[in-house]
Design a protein around this motif. Structure first.
Motif, PDB file in Angstrom:
ATOM      1  N   LEU A   1     -10.459  -5.037  -8.528  1.00 30.93           N
ATOM      2  CA  LEU A   1     -11.611  -4.291  -9.046  1.00 30.93           C
ATOM      3  C   LEU A   1     -12.833  -4.498  -8.161  1.00 30.93           C
ATOM      4  O   LEU A   1     -13.571  -3.558  -7.857  1.00 30.93           O
ATOM      5  CB  LEU A   1     -11.940  -4.749 -10.469  1.00 30.93           C
ATOM      6  CG  LEU A   1     -10.894  -4.473 -11.543  1.00 30.93           C
ATOM      7  CD1 LEU A   1     -11.391  -4.978 -12.898  1.00 30.93           C
ATOM      8  CD2 LEU A   1     -10.591  -2.988 -11.637  1.00 30.93           C
TER       9      LEU A   1
ATOM     10  N   ILE B   1      -6.928  -5.125  -0.319  1.00 25.90           N
ATOM     11  CA  ILE B   1      -6.296  -4.818  -1.606  1.00 25.90           C
ATOM     12  C   ILE B   1      -6.799  -3.489  -2.179  1.00 25.90           C
ATOM     13  O   ILE B   1      -6.130  -2.902  -3.018  1.00 25.90           O
ATOM     14  CB  ILE B   1      -6.487  -5.943  -2.654  1.00 25.90           C
ATOM     15  CG1 ILE B   1      -7.933  -6.411  -2.702  1.00 25.90           C
ATOM     16  CG2 ILE B   1      -5.559  -7.104  -2.357  1.00 25.90           C
ATOM     17  CD1 ILE B   1      -8.168  -7.494  -3.744  1.00 25.90           C
ATOM     18  N   ALA B   2      -7.948  -3.022  -1.679  1.00 26.11           N
ATOM     19  CA  ALA B   2      -8.432  -1.714  -2.144  1.00 26.11           C
ATOM     20  C   ALA B   2      -7.564  -0.584  -1.581  1.00 26.11           C
ATOM     21  O   ALA B   2      -7.660   0.552  -2.041  1.00 26.11           O
ATOM     22  CB  ALA B   2      -9.893  -1.501  -1.748  1.00 26.11           C
ATOM     23  N   GLY B   3      -6.698  -0.902  -0.626  1.00 29.91           N
ATOM     24  CA  GLY B   3      -5.766   0.090  -0.099  1.00 29.91           C
ATOM     25  C   GLY B   3      -4.441   0.074  -0.853  1.00 29.91           C
ATOM     26  O   GLY B   3      -3.569   0.899  -0.600  1.00 29.91           O
ATOM     27  N   PHE B   4      -4.323  -0.862  -1.798  1.00 28.16           N
ATOM     28  CA  PHE B   4      -3.066  -1.020  -2.534  1.00 28.16           C
ATOM     29  C   PHE B   4      -3.069  -0.169  -3.795  1.00 28.16           C
ATOM     30  O   PHE B   4      -4.120   0.131  -4.352  1.00 28.16           O
ATOM     31  CB  PHE B   4      -2.860  -2.483  -2.950  1.00 28.16           C
ATOM     32  CG  PHE B   4      -2.300  -3.342  -1.842  1.00 28.16           C
ATOM     33  CD1 PHE B   4      -2.616  -3.086  -0.515  1.00 28.16           C
ATOM     34  CD2 PHE B   4      -1.475  -4.410  -2.132  1.00 28.16           C
ATOM     35  CE1 PHE B   4      -2.122  -3.876   0.506  1.00 28.16           C
ATOM     36  CE2 PHE B   4      -0.964  -5.208  -1.128  1.00 28.16           C
ATOM     37  CZ  PHE B   4      -1.293  -4.942   0.197  1.00 28.16           C
ATOM     38  N   GLN B   5      -1.848   0.175  -4.223  1.00 32.40           N
ATOM     39  CA  GLN B   5      -1.682   0.817  -5.519  1.00 32.40           C
ATOM     40  C   GLN B   5      -2.124  -0.148  -6.616  1.00 32.40           C
ATOM     41  O   GLN B   5      -1.748  -1.321  -6.579  1.00 32.40           O
ATOM     42  CB  GLN B   5      -0.203   1.158  -5.741  1.00 32.40           C
ATOM     43  CG  GLN B   5       0.274   2.354  -4.941  1.00 32.40           C
ATOM     44  CD  GLN B   5      -0.198   3.670  -5.537  1.00 32.40           C
ATOM     45  OE1 GLN B   5      -0.959   3.673  -6.508  1.00 32.40           O
ATOM     46  NE2 GLN B   5       0.209   4.757  -4.936  1.00 32.40           N
ATOM     47  N   GLN B   6      -2.918   0.336  -7.549  1.00 31.14           N
ATOM     48  CA  GLN B   6      -3.221  -0.429  -8.753  1.00 31.14           C
ATOM     49  C   GLN B   6      -2.196   0.033  -9.782  1.00 31.14           C
ATOM     50  O   GLN B   6      -2.209   1.192 -10.199  1.00 31.14           O
ATOM     51  CB  GLN B   6      -4.658  -0.135  -9.208  1.00 31.14           C
ATOM     52  CG  GLN B   6      -5.054  -0.855 -10.482  1.00 31.14           C
ATOM     53  CD  GLN B   6      -5.377  -2.328 -10.249  1.00 31.14           C
ATOM     54  OE1 GLN B   6      -4.780  -2.986  -9.400  1.00 31.14           O
ATOM     55  NE2 GLN B   6      -6.300  -2.855 -11.009  1.00 31.14           N
TER      56      GLN B   6
ATOM     57  N   ASP C   1       0.840  -1.201   0.000  1.00 31.83           N
ATOM     58  CA  ASP C   1       0.000   0.000   0.000  1.00 31.83           C
ATOM     59  C   ASP C   1       0.879   1.257   0.000  1.00 31.83           C
ATOM     60  O   ASP C   1       0.399   2.352   0.166  1.00 31.83           O
ATOM     61  CB  ASP C   1      -0.942  -0.011   1.216  1.00 31.83           C
ATOM     62  CG  ASP C   1      -0.173  -0.206   2.511  1.00 31.83           C
ATOM     63  OD1 ASP C   1       1.057  -0.383   2.447  1.00 31.83           O
ATOM     64  OD2 ASP C   1      -0.817  -0.189   3.570  1.00 31.83           O
TER      65      ASP C   1
ATOM     66  N   HIS D   1      -4.259  -0.557 -15.273  1.00 30.60           N
ATOM     67  CA  HIS D   1      -5.687  -0.843 -15.403  1.00 30.60           C
ATOM     68  C   HIS D   1      -5.916  -1.819 -16.548  1.00 30.60           C
ATOM     69  O   HIS D   1      -6.439  -1.447 -17.589  1.00 30.60           O
ATOM     70  CB  HIS D   1      -6.477   0.443 -15.656  1.00 30.60           C
ATOM     71  CG  HIS D   1      -6.376   1.416 -14.527  1.00 30.60           C
ATOM     72  ND1 HIS D   1      -6.627   1.072 -13.210  1.00 30.60           N
ATOM     73  CD2 HIS D   1      -6.026   2.720 -14.501  1.00 30.60           C
ATOM     74  CE1 HIS D   1      -6.459   2.115 -12.434  1.00 30.60           C
ATOM     75  NE2 HIS D   1      -6.081   3.133 -13.195  1.00 30.60           N
TER      76      HIS D   1
END
Lengths: 288, 288
Positions: free
Chosen positions: B197, B229-234, B132, B237
């Motif tokens: 996602l 995982i929503a706190g992680f860098q994507q 993150d 895309h």
């Protein structure tokens, strides 16, 4: 309103993680004298006796109901109707009836259906605790320490009955919150039941893939965390069709952004979601 | 096929978690003499110098490309086209070009587009590591120890170039796997990008609710893990419209079971998903 305050005899229907841990904590705290474990599976009841989770056991709740100062229904919500029907003719006035179901509007409706004359002593409750274990062996003394328990009393529930239930949960180390059943169900549909369904559905889709083995082989910590709740017991199947449909509408919007290759839109959505999740996590850590 | 084996000078474009950690591990292992950090943000490059992640810095990859024995593109995949275009006229034959992108078919296509004469030295790669954190401050010596790195060589890639990249990743403590780009993308779409996602979309939906604050207030460990995982860098895309649509079809089936109140069907689906997840987790723990 006469409400049993001193709980000498506690009847626990469903001697597993939720009911068994309640019994263990109260016995250790010296708050109940006798726990009668009720269930359908003799092997689990005998396990509960061996482990000291229950002092007596029975497969017939009606046969022990008259002895109860309090009854905790810790079975799946789907079994509560039958239990309440068996309780109804046997309950003494003053015996508090509570439960550990993770949905509350349905439990309230069952109380109205089966215990119309006993509503002052009905205290629907939801202890916020989960585990990937079940059965009497899952019972833990400390399960409820610093956990939250949500009480959703009916309009007819006597304040003394709410106090009696709150008092025992506090003796287990839990923090009490009260709200109405509809709000409870809306909140937990969002933060608990829906993620459960999404994780189950996700694992189901991966397992169905032609290259499922390879997928599982490369699944790592992100997959582990995202799917952890799919390893947990689902204690009931609240009808979440509405929240599933709402979630699906969000997926449709994201699929549209992906198909359009709208990186800016995706970055905005992901950025806002990351920020919201980070804010939540900071609050969660402070909550302790 | 002449391929640079001794990597004296490593150019790292994108000095953050992925590129910075690669540089640190190789410098500690004495496998590279000079790391030239390339990026768009001067402040981050200067941070990389201060932290010893890079020995030299530049905002122009074209100006340093001729000195490179190996180039690692550790930027978001969306920036790789521009980097490859700037590299193309400056690269020496023999200089290995690899990357750290989490999608591989698109990177292979970019190599073909911008480096058509350099394909023998192109080794698309995906180190399986997330965090993150981002920026040079996120660089860690041990990030890749016991982590997996997937190499997806092109048909034209020289085996010696694959060996050179595999060799450096092993020096970082990583385990090497080779597969073709299409299979890589299918596997990681399932086990990494799609959960990302889904978690982003989920947090977005909760945050949009009228009672979002109350929902967040009662969100607990299940929510925490599901949304981590929503706190992680994507890092990119990848267009996952297809897997989103497949997942949505699964949700439709579940919504139908819920609307029909088909507890048996839900129990079967949840039971199978729980079993699959439990099997996976046992394998994952053995994997160590």
């Amino acid at each position: 309103m006469q409400v049993q305050q001193q709980i000498d005899t506690l009847v626990v229907a469903g001697v597993g993680l939720i009911g068994g841990s309640f019994a263990l904590a109260l016995k250790r705290a010296g708050r109940v004298k006798t726990v009668i474990g009720v269930g359908r599976t003799l092997a689990n009841l005998e396990k509960a006796l061996t482990l000291g989770v229950a002092d007596e056991i029975s497969q017939d709740i009606g046969a022990v109901a008259h002895r109860a100062d309090m009854v905790l229904l810790a079975s799946p919500v789907g079994q509560m109707g039958a239990l309440l029907a068996a309780l109804a003719p046997e309950l003494r006035p003053g015996t508090v009836v509570t439960d550990g179901g993770s949905t509350k509007s349905d439990v309230a409706a069952l109380c109205r259906q089966y215990l119309p004359d006993h509503l002052p002593w009905c205290v629907p409750a939801h202890p916020i605790a989960g585990s990937d274990m079940s059965g009497a062996v899952a019972a833990q003394y400390g399960l409820y320490e610093n956990r939250r328990v949500v009480l959703t009393p009916l309009a007819e529930t006597a304040p003394e009955a709410v106090d009696a239930v709150a008092d025992l949960w506090r003796a287990c180390g839990a923090e009490i919150h009260c709200m109405d059943a509809a709000e409870h169900d809306s909140v937990f549909a969002s933060v608990s039941h829906l993620p459960h369904l999404l994780a189950f559905s996700y694992v189901d889709r991966v397992a169905a893939k032609a290259n499922a083995e390879r997928c599982f082989d490369f699944a790592a910590t992100g997959f582990r965390d995202f799917t952890r709740i799919a390893g947990f017991q689902q204690r009931s199947h609240p009808v979440q069709a509405g929240s599933v449909i709402d979630y699906r509408a969000g997926l449709d919007r994201m699929a549209a952004l992906l198909e359009a290759g709208d990186a800016e839109g995706l970055n905005r959505l992901f950025g806002e979601a990351r920020a919201a999740r980070t804010r939540w996590h900071q609050q969660f850590l402070r909550r302790g």
